[in-house]
Design a protein around this motif. Structure first.
Motif, mmCIF file in Angstrom:
data_model
loop_
_atom_site.group_PDB
_atom_site.id
_atom_site.type_symbol
_atom_site.label_atom_id
_atom_site.label_comp_id
_atom_site.label_asym_id
_atom_site.label_seq_id
_atom_site.Cartn_x
_atom_site.Cartn_y
_atom_site.Cartn_z
ATOM 1 N N ALA A 1 36.520 17.583 47.153
ATOM 2 C CA ALA A 1 36.417 18.985 47.564
ATOM 3 C C ALA A 1 35.828 19.883 46.468
ATOM 4 O O ALA A 1 34.917 20.668 46.747
ATOM 5 N N PRO A 2 36.315 19.794 45.223
ATOM 6 C CA PRO A 2 35.728 20.667 44.196
ATOM 7 C C PRO A 2 34.235 20.418 43.988
ATOM 8 O O PRO A 2 33.465 21.358 43.798
ATOM 9 N N MET A 3 33.814 19.143 44.048
ATOM 10 C CA MET A 3 32.379 18.866 43.874
ATOM 11 C C MET A 3 31.575 19.479 45.015
ATOM 12 O O MET A 3 30.560 20.142 44.791
ATOM 13 N N PHE B 1 28.651 26.402 47.060
ATOM 14 C CA PHE B 1 28.954 27.818 46.826
ATOM 15 C C PHE B 1 28.837 28.264 45.378
ATOM 16 O O PHE B 1 28.886 29.456 45.115
ATOM 17 N N ARG B 2 28.807 27.336 44.440
ATOM 18 C CA ARG B 2 28.951 27.757 43.050
ATOM 19 C C ARG B 2 28.140 26.839 42.158
ATOM 20 O O ARG B 2 28.696 26.086 41.346
ATOM 21 N N ALA C 1 26.585 32.263 56.358
ATOM 22 C CA ALA C 1 26.339 32.507 54.936
ATOM 23 C C ALA C 1 25.592 31.325 54.323
ATOM 24 O O ALA C 1 24.635 31.503 53.574
ATOM 25 N N LEU C 2 26.012 30.100 54.682
ATOM 26 C CA LEU C 2 25.372 28.901 54.122
ATOM 27 C C LEU C 2 23.959 28.693 54.654
ATOM 28 O O LEU C 2 23.170 27.988 54.046
ATOM 29 N N LEU C 3 23.652 29.302 55.818
ATOM 30 C CA LEU C 3 22.331 29.120 56.407
ATOM 31 C C LEU C 3 21.270 29.994 55.767
ATOM 32 O O LEU C 3 20.107 29.904 56.128
ATOM 33 N N ARG D 1 27.689 34.492 46.571
ATOM 34 C CA ARG D 1 28.435 35.749 46.691
ATOM 35 C C ARG D 1 29.814 35.503 47.318
ATOM 36 O O ARG D 1 30.805 36.127 46.921
ATOM 37 N N CYS D 2 29.905 34.576 48.281
ATOM 38 C CA CYS D 2 31.216 34.253 48.868
ATOM 39 C C CYS D 2 32.176 33.767 47.791
ATOM 40 O O CYS D 2 33.338 34.154 47.745
#
Lengths: 185, 185
Positions: free
Chosen positions: A152-154, A160-161, B105-107, B117-118
């Motif tokens: 999950a973290p990967m 997202f990051r 958002a991912l799209l 940003r999320c």
């Protein structure tokens, strides 16, 4: 989606191959269902009937590309097996090609099972690693906990990051999980 | 994308509002840029110039919808603050509306900053919770660790492994993190 053998399986393979070839030759912005159909030797309506639209077809192909084709490498102990699996996972998934596949997989129908298939592949590979540990009599966390603590973290950071997605980070997730599990026993 | 005040901010607000209204009235399959432009009182080319295409505009609106509008509730201690934040997060994000926003958002453009940003919103909220703990002199994990241990598993399961996304699960992630952190100190 049921995937029996026979004609249905041959159609799927021909269509998937056509998508991969045309993506490589033309780039994905140029792909259309009629082009894919012509290359695969099927009618466009065969593709529309089975996949619905191009996005769903690309999602299906992406998930297939994410399917591991070999079991995780065996190194003789749980920590080494999990570390090496996590390092390979982050290397593949955080690459530009891996990111494009993940993105395509997520773009399939929201109520479809494409994204769930990605997670099932990871769970299966981790299951193999944990079964080996159990055979050796090593204590090991469960599959769901490994998904939460390592996979999950990967995936969260890939989506997202971005940044910091190194082999060191992957190994650290595994080591922290095994330390915490050992302390809890 | 820079969002200065003045005309640019007014255009953004009008266009976002038009998207929200039209989505509610017509459903999202019926949305087009000319329709949004007419409702917002701007020209279609203003929208194309600023957002590029409909998918990018929807992604931008989705991220804005995911922006928290209040700081996390304060309960007097770290465990209660984090638990209540995680419960609210899972309730919002795992709902059909939340899932649709995350997906949108991912799209957005893969090299864009919408998904980031999320994650920044979540990090900011967690930062507030951890700063309160620090003021009280409570020991606390860092923001990145809370993202890995609490936010990432929830988002991973929302996207890839639906089912089991309960308030209990969210609380369990927080409790396990705080137990492990306490044991490590």
């Amino acid at each position: 989606m049921v995937r029996p053998g026979g004609r249905s399986a041959r159609v799927q393979e021909a269509v998937h191959t056509a998508v991969r070839e045309l993506q490589a030759e033309l780039g994905r912005a140029e792909l259309t269902i009629p082009l894919v159909a012509a290359r695969a030797g099927v009618t466009p309506s065969t593709i529309y009937r089975r996949w619905g639209d191009l996005q769903e077809l690309l999602s299906d192909v992406a998930v297939e590309n994410l399917r591991p084709d070999t079991p995780p490498r065996a190194h003789g102990n749980l920590a080494a097996d999990l570390r090496s699996w996590a390092e390979q996972f982050i290397e593949e998934m955080a690459s530009p090609v891996g990111r494009a596949y993940i993105r395509d997989a997520l773009l399939g129908a929201p109520d479809g099972d494409n994204a769930a298939r990605c997670s099932a592949y990871a769970a299966e590979q981790i299951g193999v690693v944990l079964a080996r540990a159990a055979e050796r009599g090593e204590g090991a966390p469960g599959v769901e906990l490994v998904l939460d603590r390592v996979v999950a973290p990967m995936m969260y950071r890939i989506l997202f990051r971005p940044g910091g997605l190194t082999a060191d980070y992957a190994r650290g997730l595994v080591d922290d999980l095994l330390d915490d599990s050992a302390a809890g026993r």
